[in-house]
Design a protein around this motif. Sequence first.
Motif, mmCIF file in Angstrom:
data_model
loop_
_atom_site.group_PDB
_atom_site.id
_atom_site.type_symbol
_atom_site.label_atom_id
_atom_site.label_comp_id
_atom_site.label_asym_id
_atom_site.label_seq_id
_atom_site.Cartn_x
_atom_site.Cartn_y
_atom_site.Cartn_z
ATOM 1 N N PRO A 58 0.872 -1.203 -0.007
ATOM 2 C CA PRO A 58 -0.110 -0.131 0.059
ATOM 3 C C PRO A 58 0.901 1.161 -0.033
ATOM 4 C CG PRO A 58 -0.749 -1.394 1.847
ATOM 5 C CD PRO A 58 0.574 -2.041 1.373
ATOM 6 N N PRO A 59 0.572 2.280 -0.747
ATOM 7 C CA PRO A 59 1.290 3.485 -0.642
ATOM 8 C C PRO A 59 0.815 4.219 0.685
ATOM 9 C CG PRO A 59 -0.937 3.841 -1.978
ATOM 10 C CD PRO A 59 -0.558 2.221 -1.658
ATOM 11 N N GLY A 60 1.853 5.262 1.130
ATOM 12 C CA GLY A 60 1.511 5.894 2.350
ATOM 13 C C GLY A 60 0.176 6.525 2.137
ATOM 14 N N SER A 61 -0.141 7.184 1.014
ATOM 15 C CA SER A 61 -1.610 7.750 0.863
ATOM 16 C C SER A 61 -1.708 7.425 -0.624
ATOM 17 C CB SER A 61 -1.799 9.050 1.230
ATOM 18 O OG SER A 61 -0.904 9.655 0.383
ATOM 19 N N ALA A 62 -3.039 6.935 -0.957
ATOM 20 C CA ALA A 62 -3.649 6.885 -2.079
ATOM 21 C C ALA A 62 -3.990 8.341 -2.781
ATOM 22 C CB ALA A 62 -4.693 5.865 -2.295
ATOM 23 N N PRO A 63 -3.877 8.057 -4.203
ATOM 24 C CA PRO A 63 -4.258 9.499 -4.698
ATOM 25 C C PRO A 63 -5.937 9.755 -4.718
ATOM 26 C CG PRO A 63 -3.078 8.237 -6.238
ATOM 27 C CD PRO A 63 -3.224 7.245 -5.044
ATOM 28 N N ALA A 64 -6.185 10.879 -4.551
ATOM 29 C CA ALA A 64 -7.573 11.309 -4.330
ATOM 30 C C ALA A 64 -8.458 11.061 -5.667
ATOM 31 C CB ALA A 64 -7.857 12.726 -3.927
ATOM 32 N N SER A 65 -7.699 10.984 -6.717
ATOM 33 C CA SER A 65 -8.639 10.702 -8.023
ATOM 34 C C SER A 65 -8.571 9.140 -8.261
ATOM 35 C CB SER A 65 -7.975 11.477 -9.005
ATOM 36 O OG SER A 65 -7.812 12.848 -8.910
ATOM 37 N N PRO A 66 -9.958 8.603 -8.335
ATOM 38 C CA PRO A 66 -10.155 7.180 -8.610
ATOM 39 C C PRO A 66 -9.816 6.970 -9.875
ATOM 40 C CG PRO A 66 -12.238 8.445 -7.324
ATOM 41 C CD PRO A 66 -11.258 9.523 -7.848
ATOM 42 N N GLY A 67 -9.241 5.917 -10.104
ATOM 43 C CA GLY A 67 -8.798 5.585 -11.566
ATOM 44 C C GLY A 67 -7.244 6.064 -11.852
ATOM 45 N N THR A 68 -6.641 6.528 -10.809
ATOM 46 C CA THR A 68 -5.200 6.803 -11.079
ATOM 47 C C THR A 68 -4.510 5.567 -11.134
ATOM 48 O OG1 THR A 68 -5.354 9.022 -10.427
ATOM 49 C CG2 THR A 68 -3.202 8.306 -10.435
ATOM 50 N N VAL A 69 -3.382 5.248 -12.028
ATOM 51 C CA VAL A 69 -2.431 4.445 -11.935
ATOM 52 C C VAL A 69 -1.294 4.613 -10.924
ATOM 53 C CG1 VAL A 69 -0.736 2.917 -13.550
ATOM 54 C CG2 VAL A 69 -2.983 3.567 -14.367
ATOM 55 N N ILE A 70 -1.158 4.007 -9.924
ATOM 56 C CA ILE A 70 -0.262 4.342 -9.022
ATOM 57 C C ILE A 70 1.067 3.239 -9.238
ATOM 58 C CG2 ILE A 70 0.308 3.994 -6.375
ATOM 59 C CD1 ILE A 70 -2.661 3.635 -5.836
ATOM 60 N N ALA A 71 1.027 2.230 -9.689
ATOM 61 C CA ALA A 71 2.195 1.562 -10.128
ATOM 62 C C ALA A 71 1.726 0.307 -11.000
ATOM 63 C CB ALA A 71 2.652 0.833 -8.740
ATOM 64 N N CYS A 72 2.497 -0.210 -11.827
ATOM 65 C CA CYS A 72 2.129 -1.287 -12.959
ATOM 66 C C CYS A 72 3.493 -1.816 -13.375
ATOM 67 C CB CYS A 72 1.697 -0.470 -14.052
ATOM 68 S SG CYS A 72 2.582 0.814 -14.927
ATOM 69 N N GLY B 275 -16.090 6.718 0.710
ATOM 70 C CA GLY B 275 -15.517 7.807 -0.241
ATOM 71 C C GLY B 275 -14.137 7.982 0.163
ATOM 72 N N LYS B 276 -13.415 7.373 1.037
ATOM 73 C CA LYS B 276 -12.010 7.567 1.271
ATOM 74 C C LYS B 276 -11.011 6.949 0.072
ATOM 75 C CE LYS B 276 -12.706 7.960 6.389
ATOM 76 N NZ LYS B 276 -12.579 7.243 7.662
ATOM 77 N N PRO B 277 -9.888 7.561 -0.098
ATOM 78 C CA PRO B 277 -8.963 6.954 -1.347
ATOM 79 C C PRO B 277 -8.546 5.783 -0.733
ATOM 80 C CG PRO B 277 -8.756 9.329 -1.017
ATOM 81 C CD PRO B 277 -9.363 8.902 0.185
ATOM 82 N N VAL B 278 -8.507 4.599 -1.486
ATOM 83 C CA VAL B 278 -7.852 3.469 -1.197
ATOM 84 C C VAL B 278 -7.006 3.194 -2.465
ATOM 85 C CG1 VAL B 278 -9.338 2.714 0.590
ATOM 86 C CG2 VAL B 278 -9.760 2.179 -1.762
ATOM 87 N N ALA B 279 -6.108 1.999 -2.147
ATOM 88 C CA ALA B 279 -5.395 1.663 -3.552
ATOM 89 C C ALA B 279 -5.888 0.082 -3.707
ATOM 90 C CB ALA B 279 -3.785 1.519 -3.167
#
Length: 453
Positions: free
Chosen positions: A74-88, A116-120
């Motif tokens: 898990p990242p320290g905090s997930a981006p607030a925008s749903p559908g953002t690619v964090i890692a691949c 509604g909270k950001p998650v990865a």
Amino acid sequence: MPYRRCSRASRRSHPRQGAVSVKHRTPLRKRLTVGLAAAALLGAGLSVPALTAGADEPRAAASCGATDAQIYTPPGSAPASPGTVIACRETKLPEVPGNIPMKAWKVQYSSSDNQGKPVAVSGTVAVPEKTWTGGGPRPVIAFNPGTLGLGPQCAFSKQLAGAYQDMYEGDNIAAALKAGYAVAATDGAGYLNGQTHPYVSGLDAGHALLDIARAAPGVPGSGLGKDAQVGLWGYSEGGQASLWAAQLAGKYAPELKVAGVASGGVPGDLKVVAKGLNGGPFAGFAADAVIGLAASHPAMPFDELMNDQGKEAIKKAKSLCLAGTIAQFAFNKIDNFTKDKLTLDQLYALKGTDGKTWGQVVDEQKLGVGIGPAGSGATHRIAFPTFQYRGLLEEVIPIETEDATRQAYCKAGIPVKWKTYAGEHLTTDNMASGDAVAFFGSRFQGKQPENNC
């Protein structure tokens, strides 16, 4: 919610440390049968930066250079925008049969939990190498697997990539790819290190499925367009998730061009399902459901209700995949695990710190409530047709809740193609696969939807 069949690909092994040879791997169907019989007899690298693109336009990551470990951390905090690619990271999918030429990636992307909270969330994106010759951009099938178990090793993306446990849906992925469609398959939330899968939590599941469809065009090299048509597909737990995604799409992801949803073996009313599972051969899915809803609704009483056997059961369930869950918990009742021998009805009456009862939390997961067609003013407006199905010999999900979900959609004026198959829960998913892919084909071509309500 529960188990199904083993795909052809899942009946073979792949060389890796600790793997059994092909000829010695026991098929999932046989292992489930053996496990149930036994239970009955016993009576018991490179860092990929987070992005900040808007939800309606996920920006592509610079490269897919993440390590496998980073995908599931898990990242320290997930981006607030749903559908953002964090890692691949690029991967192979040996558990998808047919030797289909494709490009595939494991992905970690941002989503939203039930508050509604950001998650990865982790998942898989696969794109056929064959040029798409249909009209418009290549369509995307957003796929949610059925029950795999709560153990972190059970994640669909891990199993598709060769870390086989008892995955059974390689055939469905292959069918979509052979039709020329891209596949964006979510693991569902809670398969990152140190997390618990929020099993059967409708909002968590629906968000995760919609958000991997949002994320797929942001994977470098995918060649997918953000304006591609999207199909939502799932069976059993995946059937619940895909219908929740359908209900949420209009408000949560209005920019997605969802053309239709195919949902089978749907556990539409969890109270009906729990009553049928509790004390029966598939009681393990009820145990997973309680754990998943407790993880996704931390205000509810849970750990403090458990006796020593219950605490051990929770620990065990969080380590098991599908076959182990069935064998471990067959014929157990939920009251065996609580200090006061609480029945389901007694549990439903208990309140959390937010004032809600467990019964209210379970009822909130019910499908077909507050639905209506586009422009209806309903809470959940669905602007596309559905394909719903079940087996005539269904023995896991009570058929009354599957039929009631279909009837609720029909009554609300949403087109429903309904079909039953001459199979039980294990085989119906496979029987319906071709029809599901054909349904999406007609939807992507803009044909008049079939409605046999």
